[in-house]
Design a protein around this motif. Structure first.
Motif, PDB file in Angstrom:
ATOM      1  N   LYS A  65      -7.339  19.239   0.164  1.00  0.00           N
ATOM      2  CA  LYS A  65      -8.302  18.141   0.241  1.00  0.00           C
ATOM      3  C   LYS A  65      -8.513  17.457  -1.112  1.00  0.00           C
ATOM      4  O   LYS A  65      -9.301  16.541  -1.235  1.00  0.00           O
ATOM      5  N   ASP A  66      -7.780  17.902  -2.134  1.00  0.00           N
ATOM      6  CA  ASP A  66      -7.915  17.301  -3.460  1.00  0.00           C
ATOM      7  C   ASP A  66      -7.221  15.945  -3.559  1.00  0.00           C
ATOM      8  O   ASP A  66      -7.541  15.138  -4.418  1.00  0.00           O
ATOM      9  N   THR A  67      -6.238  15.732  -2.713  1.00  0.00           N
ATOM     10  CA  THR A  67      -5.465  14.492  -2.739  1.00  0.00           C
ATOM     11  C   THR A  67      -5.549  13.828  -1.370  1.00  0.00           C
ATOM     12  O   THR A  67      -5.415  14.501  -0.356  1.00  0.00           O
ATOM     13  N   PRO A  68      -5.746  12.530  -1.343  1.00  0.00           N
ATOM     14  CA  PRO A  68      -5.780  11.868  -0.036  1.00  0.00           C
ATOM     15  C   PRO A  68      -4.400  11.869   0.632  1.00  0.00           C
ATOM     16  O   PRO A  68      -3.373  11.920  -0.043  1.00  0.00           O
ATOM     17  N   LEU A  69      -4.410  11.840   1.936  1.00  0.00           N
ATOM     18  CA  LEU A  69      -3.212  11.607   2.744  1.00  0.00           C
ATOM     19  C   LEU A  69      -3.386  10.220   3.321  1.00  0.00           C
ATOM     20  O   LEU A  69      -4.394   9.935   3.967  1.00  0.00           O
ATOM     21  N   VAL A  70      -2.431   9.346   3.094  1.00  0.00           N
ATOM     22  CA  VAL A  70      -2.547   7.966   3.537  1.00  0.00           C
ATOM     23  C   VAL A  70      -1.563   7.706   4.670  1.00  0.00           C
ATOM     24  O   VAL A  70      -0.388   8.063   4.572  1.00  0.00           O
ATOM     25  N   PHE A  71      -2.059   7.085   5.717  1.00  0.00           N
ATOM     26  CA  PHE A  71      -1.239   6.697   6.863  1.00  0.00           C
ATOM     27  C   PHE A  71      -1.363   5.191   7.041  1.00  0.00           C
ATOM     28  O   PHE A  71      -2.471   4.662   7.092  1.00  0.00           O
ATOM     29  N   VAL A  72      -0.231   4.521   7.117  1.00  0.00           N
ATOM     30  CA  VAL A  72      -0.202   3.076   7.290  1.00  0.00           C
ATOM     31  C   VAL A  72       0.385   2.782   8.667  1.00  0.00           C
ATOM     32  O   VAL A  72       1.497   3.217   8.979  1.00  0.00           O
ATOM     33  N   ILE A  94      -8.237  12.081   4.687  1.00  0.00           N
ATOM     34  CA  ILE A  94      -7.304  11.250   5.453  1.00  0.00           C
ATOM     35  C   ILE A  94      -7.729   9.796   5.314  1.00  0.00           C
ATOM     36  O   ILE A  94      -8.874   9.435   5.553  1.00  0.00           O
ATOM     37  N   ARG A  95      -6.786   8.953   4.946  1.00  0.00           N
ATOM     38  CA  ARG A  95      -7.032   7.515   4.828  1.00  0.00           C
ATOM     39  C   ARG A  95      -6.047   6.811   5.748  1.00  0.00           C
ATOM     40  O   ARG A  95      -4.840   7.078   5.702  1.00  0.00           O
ATOM     41  N   ILE A  96      -6.527   5.906   6.552  1.00  0.00           N
ATOM     42  CA  ILE A  96      -5.672   5.183   7.494  1.00  0.00           C
ATOM     43  C   ILE A  96      -5.856   3.692   7.266  1.00  0.00           C
ATOM     44  O   ILE A  96      -6.980   3.191   7.246  1.00  0.00           O
ATOM     45  N   VAL A 152       0.851  -1.197   0.000  1.00  0.00           N
ATOM     46  CA  VAL A 152       0.000   0.000   0.000  1.00  0.00           C
ATOM     47  C   VAL A 152       0.884   1.244   0.000  1.00  0.00           C
ATOM     48  O   VAL A 152       0.684   2.167  -0.798  1.00  0.00           O
ATOM     49  N   ALA A 153       1.869   1.270   0.894  1.00  0.00           N
ATOM     50  CA  ALA A 153       2.769   2.427   0.976  1.00  0.00           C
ATOM     51  C   ALA A 153       3.528   2.624  -0.336  1.00  0.00           C
ATOM     52  O   ALA A 153       3.629   3.751  -0.840  1.00  0.00           O
ATOM     53  N   LYS A 154       4.037   1.557  -0.900  1.00  0.00           N
ATOM     54  CA  LYS A 154       4.793   1.631  -2.153  1.00  0.00           C
ATOM     55  C   LYS A 154       3.914   2.119  -3.299  1.00  0.00           C
ATOM     56  O   LYS A 154       4.316   2.988  -4.079  1.00  0.00           O
ATOM     57  N   ASN A 155       2.712   1.568  -3.414  1.00  0.00           N
ATOM     58  CA  ASN A 155       1.803   1.970  -4.487  1.00  0.00           C
ATOM     59  C   ASN A 155       1.410   3.443  -4.373  1.00  0.00           C
ATOM     60  O   ASN A 155       1.332   4.145  -5.387  1.00  0.00           O
ATOM     61  N   CYS A 156       1.151   3.896  -3.166  1.00  0.00           N
ATOM     62  CA  CYS A 156       0.826   5.310  -2.968  1.00  0.00           C
ATOM     63  C   CYS A 156       2.008   6.177  -3.393  1.00  0.00           C
ATOM     64  O   CYS A 156       1.832   7.167  -4.111  1.00  0.00           O
ATOM     65  N   HIS A 157       3.197   5.806  -2.963  1.00  0.00           N
ATOM     66  CA  HIS A 157       4.402   6.562  -3.310  1.00  0.00           C
ATOM     67  C   HIS A 157       4.571   6.633  -4.828  1.00  0.00           C
ATOM     68  O   HIS A 157       4.860   7.697  -5.381  1.00  0.00           O
ATOM     69  N   GLU A 158       4.388   5.513  -5.493  1.00  0.00           N
ATOM     70  CA  GLU A 158       4.544   5.467  -6.957  1.00  0.00           C
ATOM     71  C   GLU A 158       3.499   6.314  -7.675  1.00  0.00           C
ATOM     72  O   GLU A 158       3.734   6.799  -8.780  1.00  0.00           O
ATOM     73  N   ASP A 171       2.357   9.136  -6.445  1.00  0.00           N
ATOM     74  CA  ASP A 171       2.503  10.479  -5.870  1.00  0.00           C
ATOM     75  C   ASP A 171       1.380  10.840  -4.901  1.00  0.00           C
ATOM     76  O   ASP A 171       0.988  11.996  -4.792  1.00  0.00           O
ATOM     77  N   ILE A 172       0.878   9.838  -4.211  1.00  0.00           N
ATOM     78  CA  ILE A 172      -0.086  10.066  -3.134  1.00  0.00           C
ATOM     79  C   ILE A 172       0.729  10.104  -1.841  1.00  0.00           C
ATOM     80  O   ILE A 172       1.452   9.152  -1.548  1.00  0.00           O
ATOM     81  N   PRO A 173       0.646  11.199  -1.106  1.00  0.00           N
ATOM     82  CA  PRO A 173       1.423  11.267   0.135  1.00  0.00           C
ATOM     83  C   PRO A 173       1.064  10.125   1.080  1.00  0.00           C
ATOM     84  O   PRO A 173      -0.105   9.904   1.389  1.00  0.00           O
ATOM     85  N   VAL A 174       2.080   9.408   1.502  1.00  0.00           N
ATOM     86  CA  VAL A 174       1.867   8.262   2.391  1.00  0.00           C
ATOM     87  C   VAL A 174       2.897   8.307   3.506  1.00  0.00           C
ATOM     88  O   VAL A 174       4.067   8.615   3.282  1.00  0.00           O
ATOM     89  N   PHE A 175       2.445   8.022   4.703  1.00  0.00           N
ATOM     90  CA  PHE A 175       3.298   8.019   5.882  1.00  0.00           C
ATOM     91  C   PHE A 175       3.060   6.704   6.612  1.00  0.00           C
ATOM     92  O   PHE A 175       1.921   6.354   6.902  1.00  0.00           O
ATOM     93  N   ALA A 176       4.118   5.994   6.879  1.00  0.00           N
ATOM     94  CA  ALA A 176       3.984   4.674   7.489  1.00  0.00           C
ATOM     95  C   ALA A 176       4.701   4.622   8.822  1.00  0.00           C
ATOM     96  O   ALA A 176       5.753   5.244   9.007  1.00  0.00           O
TER      97      ALA A 176
END
Length: 176
Positions: free
Chosen positions: A98-105, A132-134, A19-25, A27-32
């Protein structure tokens, strides 16, 4: 909030990394944050929000919001996660587009979560903006308390005994 539950070795951490890798690829901000009972700095949630805040400041330009919060209350860096949640997580997230999701893993919650973090995930996280997506992984449902019964939570299980999973394992072992 999405929670993936499964036994040890079912592939939860692999899914979290994917999930983190796919978001990064994309360009969706992801924090794990990967909890681990073997690492003293990751076997509890003490560093969760300070780590996230550092990343939000560095990667999303939320540094001024975080700096202002710390200037107002220098004890935030060592405060309980309950006191850190709003100024180091929620407020910086509210500043982001708010146009782009922020993903937290959060991987292996069962190895580092505590009652304070469960309370935040059960009751406080609903204050977060909709973008925000968790994604959370955990071994057992018991350590998740009431989290799985919350309306804002969708849980998924990995059943390694399911026919399709057994076929995947058989294919993997044949080709290994």
């Amino acid at each position: 909030l999405r929670v993936l539950v499964g036994v040890a070795g079912a592939g939860k951490s692999t899914i979290a990394h994917t999930v983190a890798k796919n978001c990064h690829e994309k360009d969706i901000p992801v924090f794990a944050f990967f909890f681990s009972h073997d690492a003293t700095d990751r076997d509890n949630p003490k560093l969760l929000f300070t780590t996230i805040a550092a990343n939000l400041g560095h990667h999303l330009g939320a540094g001024s919001v975080i700096t202002t919060a710390i200037e107002k209350d220098a004890s935030l860096l060592t405060a309980s996660i309950t006191d850190q949640f709003e100024p180091l997580f929620l407020e910086p997230c509210m500043q982001y587009s708010k146009d782009t999701p922020l993903v937290f893993v959060l991987d292996a919650l069962d190895e580092g979560g505590d009652q304070r973090l469960m309370h935040i995930l059960e009751y406080e996280i609903i204050k977060a903006p909709e973008h925000i997506r968790i994604v959370i992984t955990s071994r057992d449902k018991l350590s998740l308390g009431h989290l799985l019964t919350c309306q804002h939570v969708r849980s998924f299980g990995i059943d390694i005994m399911e026919a399709s999973n057994l076929e995947d394992l058989a294919t993997y072992t044949r080709h290994r």
